[in-house]
Design a protein around this motif. Structure first.
Motif, PDB file in Angstrom:
ATOM      1  N   LYS A 174    -117.223  -7.584   1.125  1.00 38.90           N
ATOM      2  CA  LYS A 174    -117.604  -6.772   2.257  1.00 38.90           C
ATOM      3  C   LYS A 174    -118.788  -6.977   2.634  1.00 38.90           C
ATOM      4  N   PRO A 175    -118.967  -8.068   3.558  1.00 37.83           N
ATOM      5  CA  PRO A 175    -120.554  -8.178   3.945  1.00 37.83           C
ATOM      6  C   PRO A 175    -121.163  -6.997   4.815  1.00 37.83           C
ATOM      7  N   ASP A 176    -120.291  -6.091   5.382  1.00 31.73           N
ATOM      8  CA  ASP A 176    -120.863  -5.090   6.358  1.00 31.73           C
ATOM      9  C   ASP A 176    -121.377  -3.874   5.684  1.00 31.73           C
ATOM     10  N   ILE A 177    -121.181  -3.741   4.252  1.00 33.74           N
ATOM     11  CA  ILE A 177    -121.345  -2.588   3.667  1.00 33.74           C
ATOM     12  C   ILE A 177    -123.390  -2.324   3.608  1.00 33.74           C
ATOM     13  N   PRO A 178    -123.374  -0.976   3.413  1.00 32.96           N
ATOM     14  CA  PRO A 178    -124.895  -0.611   3.566  1.00 32.96           C
ATOM     15  C   PRO A 178    -125.753  -1.288   2.616  1.00 32.96           C
ATOM     16  N   THR A 179    -126.971  -1.352   2.673  1.00 36.05           N
ATOM     17  CA  THR A 179    -127.951  -1.944   1.680  1.00 36.05           C
ATOM     18  C   THR A 179    -127.829  -1.294   0.188  1.00 36.05           C
ATOM     19  N   PHE A 180    -128.135  -1.743  -0.766  1.00 37.96           N
ATOM     20  CA  PHE A 180    -128.352  -1.336  -1.956  1.00 37.96           C
ATOM     21  C   PHE A 180    -129.275  -0.147  -2.102  1.00 37.96           C
ATOM     22  N   GLU A 181    -130.421  -0.366  -1.301  1.00 30.43           N
ATOM     23  CA  GLU A 181    -131.171   0.610  -1.460  1.00 30.43           C
ATOM     24  C   GLU A 181    -130.677   1.977  -0.749  1.00 30.43           C
ATOM     25  N   SER A 182    -130.073   1.866   0.278  1.00 28.41           N
ATOM     26  CA  SER A 182    -129.557   3.229   0.968  1.00 28.41           C
ATOM     27  C   SER A 182    -128.128   3.843   0.198  1.00 28.41           C
ATOM     28  N   LEU A 183    -127.671   2.829  -0.592  1.00 26.48           N
ATOM     29  CA  LEU A 183    -126.645   3.551  -1.439  1.00 26.48           C
ATOM     30  C   LEU A 183    -127.220   4.084  -2.843  1.00 26.48           C
ATOM     31  N   THR A 184    -128.235   3.704  -2.908  1.00 26.90           N
ATOM     32  CA  THR A 184    -128.940   4.301  -4.327  1.00 26.90           C
ATOM     33  C   THR A 184    -129.168   5.703  -4.446  1.00 26.90           C
ATOM     34  N   PHE A 185    -129.613   6.162  -3.102  1.00 25.45           N
ATOM     35  CA  PHE A 185    -130.407   7.410  -2.913  1.00 25.45           C
ATOM     36  C   PHE A 185    -129.577   8.354  -2.188  1.00 25.45           C
ATOM     37  N   LYS A 186    -129.505   9.559  -2.659  1.00 24.51           N
ATOM     38  CA  LYS A 186    -128.852  10.613  -1.664  1.00 24.51           C
ATOM     39  C   LYS A 186    -129.815  11.056  -0.635  1.00 24.51           C
ATOM     40  N   ASN A 187    -131.193  11.036  -0.956  1.00 18.27           N
ATOM     41  CA  ASN A 187    -132.352  11.418  -0.276  1.00 18.27           C
ATOM     42  C   ASN A 187    -133.371  10.286  -0.691  1.00 18.27           C
ATOM     43  N   ARG A 188    -133.650   9.312   0.453  1.00 17.34           N
ATOM     44  CA  ARG A 188    -134.534   8.233   0.019  1.00 17.34           C
ATOM     45  C   ARG A 188    -136.138   8.788  -0.134  1.00 17.34           C
ATOM     46  N   THR A 189    -136.119  10.001   0.767  1.00 19.10           N
ATOM     47  CA  THR A 189    -137.679  10.565   0.733  1.00 19.10           C
ATOM     48  C   THR A 189    -137.925  11.444  -0.446  1.00 19.10           C
ATOM     49  N   THR A 190    -136.935  11.889  -0.981  1.00 19.38           N
ATOM     50  CA  THR A 190    -137.158  12.968  -2.211  1.00 19.38           C
ATOM     51  C   THR A 190    -136.941  11.860  -3.479  1.00 19.38           C
ATOM     52  N   GLY A 191    -136.338  10.851  -3.218  1.00 17.35           N
ATOM     53  CA  GLY A 191    -136.148  10.038  -4.474  1.00 17.35           C
ATOM     54  C   GLY A 191    -134.804  10.190  -5.294  1.00 17.35           C
ATOM     55  N   LEU A 192    -133.818  11.193  -4.714  1.00 24.69           N
ATOM     56  CA  LEU A 192    -132.661  11.601  -5.528  1.00 24.69           C
ATOM     57  C   LEU A 192    -131.813  10.750  -5.612  1.00 24.69           C
ATOM     58  N   ILE A 193    -131.576  10.208  -7.084  1.00 28.19           N
ATOM     59  CA  ILE A 193    -130.343   8.983  -7.144  1.00 28.19           C
ATOM     60  C   ILE A 193    -128.963   9.684  -6.857  1.00 28.19           C
ATOM     61  N   ASP A 194    -128.182   8.773  -6.225  1.00 34.18           N
ATOM     62  CA  ASP A 194    -126.797   9.213  -6.087  1.00 34.18           C
ATOM     63  C   ASP A 194    -125.970   8.739  -7.237  1.00 34.18           C
ATOM     64  N   THR A 195    -125.898   9.711  -8.151  1.00 40.15           N
ATOM     65  CA  THR A 195    -124.920   9.427  -9.327  1.00 40.15           C
ATOM     66  C   THR A 195    -123.512   9.447  -9.113  1.00 40.15           C
ATOM     67  N   SER A 196    -123.173   9.745  -8.089  1.00 40.30           N
ATOM     68  CA  SER A 196    -121.736   9.419  -7.560  1.00 40.30           C
ATOM     69  C   SER A 196    -121.390   8.146  -7.075  1.00 40.30           C
ATOM     70  N   TRP A 197    -122.257   7.468  -6.880  1.00 36.11           N
ATOM     71  CA  TRP A 197    -121.719   6.055  -6.650  1.00 36.11           C
ATOM     72  C   TRP A 197    -121.537   5.204  -7.988  1.00 36.11           C
ATOM     73  N   SER A 198    -120.589   4.778  -8.031  1.00 33.60           N
ATOM     74  CA  SER A 198    -119.869   4.174  -9.218  1.00 33.60           C
ATOM     75  C   SER A 198    -120.879   3.033  -9.839  1.00 33.60           C
ATOM     76  N   ALA A 199    -121.439   2.408  -9.024  1.00 34.57           N
ATOM     77  CA  ALA A 199    -122.226   1.290  -9.439  1.00 34.57           C
ATOM     78  C   ALA A 199    -123.760   2.034 -10.095  1.00 34.57           C
ATOM     79  N   ILE A 200    -123.862   3.071  -9.964  1.00 33.62           N
ATOM     80  CA  ILE A 200    -125.023   3.794 -10.770  1.00 33.62           C
ATOM     81  C   ILE A 200    -124.353   4.633 -11.949  1.00 33.62           C
ATOM     82  N   GLN A 201    -123.359   5.228 -11.495  1.00 38.44           N
ATOM     83  CA  GLN A 201    -122.641   6.016 -12.664  1.00 38.44           C
ATOM     84  C   GLN A 201    -122.022   5.177 -14.082  1.00 38.44           C
ATOM     85  N   ILE A 202    -121.724   4.056 -13.674  1.00 35.67           N
ATOM     86  CA  ILE A 202    -121.228   3.309 -14.845  1.00 35.67           C
ATOM     87  C   ILE A 202    -122.456   3.191 -15.876  1.00 35.67           C
ATOM     88  N   GLY A 203    -123.552   2.800 -15.344  1.00 35.30           N
ATOM     89  CA  GLY A 203    -124.506   2.496 -16.330  1.00 35.30           C
ATOM     90  C   GLY A 203    -125.304   3.634 -17.090  1.00 35.30           C
TER      91      GLY A 203
END
Length: 353
Positions: free
Chosen positions: A208-237
Motif C-alpha cells: 500500500k504505497p499510499d499509506i501515511p509515513t512511519f513517523e506519523s503513524l508512530t505518534f498519537k501526538n507528534r508535539t508531545t511525543g506520545l507513542i501510539d501503542t494501538s498501532w500493531s507495528a509498535i504493539q508487537i514489540g
C-alpha cells in the motif's frame, strides 16, 4: 465347482493340493491389493473433484487495522505451500501418521520465523507445515481434527511443527495451545523492536504505497511525543507484556527465545540451540549455510528435498525506508524499560540497548 475355478485360473489339476492353495492365496492377495489401491485413488479423485468437505485453502484474512501490515507469509506463499500427499504415495513413501504439533513457532512477526522454519526443515527428523495454519487465532472453531489434517505425515521419532507468528500477540492462544497439550514446546524469534517495527511498516508500504509515513503513524501526538501503542507495528514489540500472558500457562523453560539478529550472523549457532531444545541430534551445522551479500542474510546450500541452493523469497530482505533518526531514538527510549523487563523474564540479554 473346484474344477471350474481351476480352469478359469489356468491352474493345472495335476498340481499338488498345497501348491494349488498357495497359488490361489497369492492370486486373491493380488486382487485384494489391486482393489484397495484403486479405491483409494478414486476416493482421492472424488475429493479433489467436489467433496462437500471444507476447502483446504487458507481462509480469507480479516480486515486489518489502519496501517497494519499483513502476515509474515503472504497469502500467495500460503496457497503455494505443499499440501499432504495422496493415500497411495503416502503408503509407498512410508509417510506415517498425521499428528498434532509437538512444537510451534509462535512469534514474532518480522522477527525471522520463516527463515528459522526453512532452516529447521533441513533436519530429517523435523516435518513442518509450509503455510501458516492460524488455527489458534482464526480457525479455532474448526476443531483439532481439522488442524491435525493440515499437518504433514510423520514417522516414529519425527517432530511435527508449525509456525504462525501472530499467536504470540493473540490473547486466547496460550490457553488454547495448553488445552491441546501442556507439553507443547514453544519457540519465539525476537528482534530489536525498533527494527522490527520498521520492517513491519516496510512490508505494508510495499503493498500500500499510499499509506501515511512511519513517523506519523508512530505518534498519537507528534508535539508531545506520545507513542501510539494501538498501532500493531509498535504493539508487537512490547515483548514483556505479551510474554506475561504465556507464562500463565507455560513455564519459562518450555519456551525458547531465538535471537533474530544472531539467526543472521550465526545461523548454525542459533540452530544448535533450537535442535537441543527440541531434543534433536545436531545435524544442521555451518556446512549447511552460505551468506548472500545481495540479500544480506544466510541462505541454505541445499534446501529440503533439493540439491540446489535456496534463499528466502523476494519478499524477504526488503530495503527499509529512511526514518527520521529523532523518531528512531524516541522509539528506543520508549522500548528500553520493556526490553529490560524482557531480559529479566527470559534470562537473556539480546543487546538491543
Amino acid at each position: 465347482m473346484g474344477q471350474r475355478l481351476n480352469r478359469c485360473l489356468d491352474v493345472p489339476v495335476a498340481l499338488p493340493p498345497l501348491r494349488r492353495r498357495l497359488l490361489l492365496l497369492f492370486i486373491m492377495l493380488f486382487l485384494w491389493l489391486y482393489m484397495f489401491y484403486s479405491c483409494a485413488g478414486s476416493c482421492a479423485g472424488l475429493t479433489a473433484r467436489g467433496s462437500p468437505a471444507p476447502p483446504r485453502a487458507a481462509p480469507p484474512l480479516p480486515p486489518l487495522l489502519p496501517g497494519e501490515p499483513g502476515e509474515e507469509s503472504s497469502l500467495e506463499e500460503q496457497r503455494a505451500a505443499p499440501d499432504g500427499s495422496s493415500p497411495i504415495s503416502s503408503f509407498f513413501n512410508g509417510s506415517g501418521t498425521k499428528r498434532l504439533p509437538q512444537a510451534i513457532i509462535i512469534g514474532v512477526k518480522k522477527g525471522g520465523t520463516r527463515a528459522l522454519l526453512e532452516f529447521l526443515r533441513v533436519h530429517p527428523d523435523v516435518r513442518a507445515v509450509g503455510a501458516e495454519p492460524h488455527f489458534f487465532d482464526r480457525n479455532y472453531e474448526r476443531g483439532l481434527a481439522w488442524y491435525r489434517d493440515l499437518m504433514p505425515r510423520t514417522l516414529e521419532g519425527q517432530i511435527t511443527m508449525e509456525k504462525t507468528p501472530s499467536y504470540f500477540v493473540t490473547k486466547e492462544a496460550p490457553a488454547r495451545i495448553s488445552s491441546m497439550s501442556k507439553g507443547t514446546k514453544l519457540i519465539v524469534v525476537v528482534r530489536d523492536p525498533v527494527t522490527r517495527a520498521i520492517s513491519d511498516y516496510t512490508q505494508t508500504l510495499s503493498k500500500k504505497p499510499d499509506i501515511p509515513t512511519f513517523e506519523s503513524l508512530t505518534f498519537k501526538n507528534r508535539t508531545t511525543g506520545l507513542i501510539d501503542t494501538s498501532w500493531s507495528a509498535i504493539q508487537i514489540g512490547i515483548y514483556a507484556k505479551h510474554l506475561e500472558n504465556w507464562l500463565l500457562y507455560f513455564p519459562i523453560g518450555q519456551i525458547l527465545f531465538v535471537s533474530g539478529e544472531r539467526l543472521i550472523t550465526d545461523p548454525a549457532g542459533e540452530l544448535g540451540r533450537v535442535q537441543d531444545f527440541l531434543g534433536l541430534k545436531r545435524i544442521i551445522t555451518d556446512k549447511h549455510f552460505y551468506f548472500n551479500k545481495t540479500k544480506g542474510f544466510p541462505c541454505l546450500k541445499k534446501a529440503e528435498g533439493s540439491s540446489k541452493p535456496h534463499c528466502l523469497g523476494k519478499t524477504k530482505g526488503r530495503t527499509h525506508p529512511d526514518i527520521d533518526q529523532e523518531v528512531v531514538q524516541r522509539l528506543r527510549d520508549f522500548y528500553r524499560p520493556f526490553n529490560m523487563k524482557f531480559y529479566q523474564m527470559t534470562g537473556q540479554d539480546f543487546g538491543w540497548d
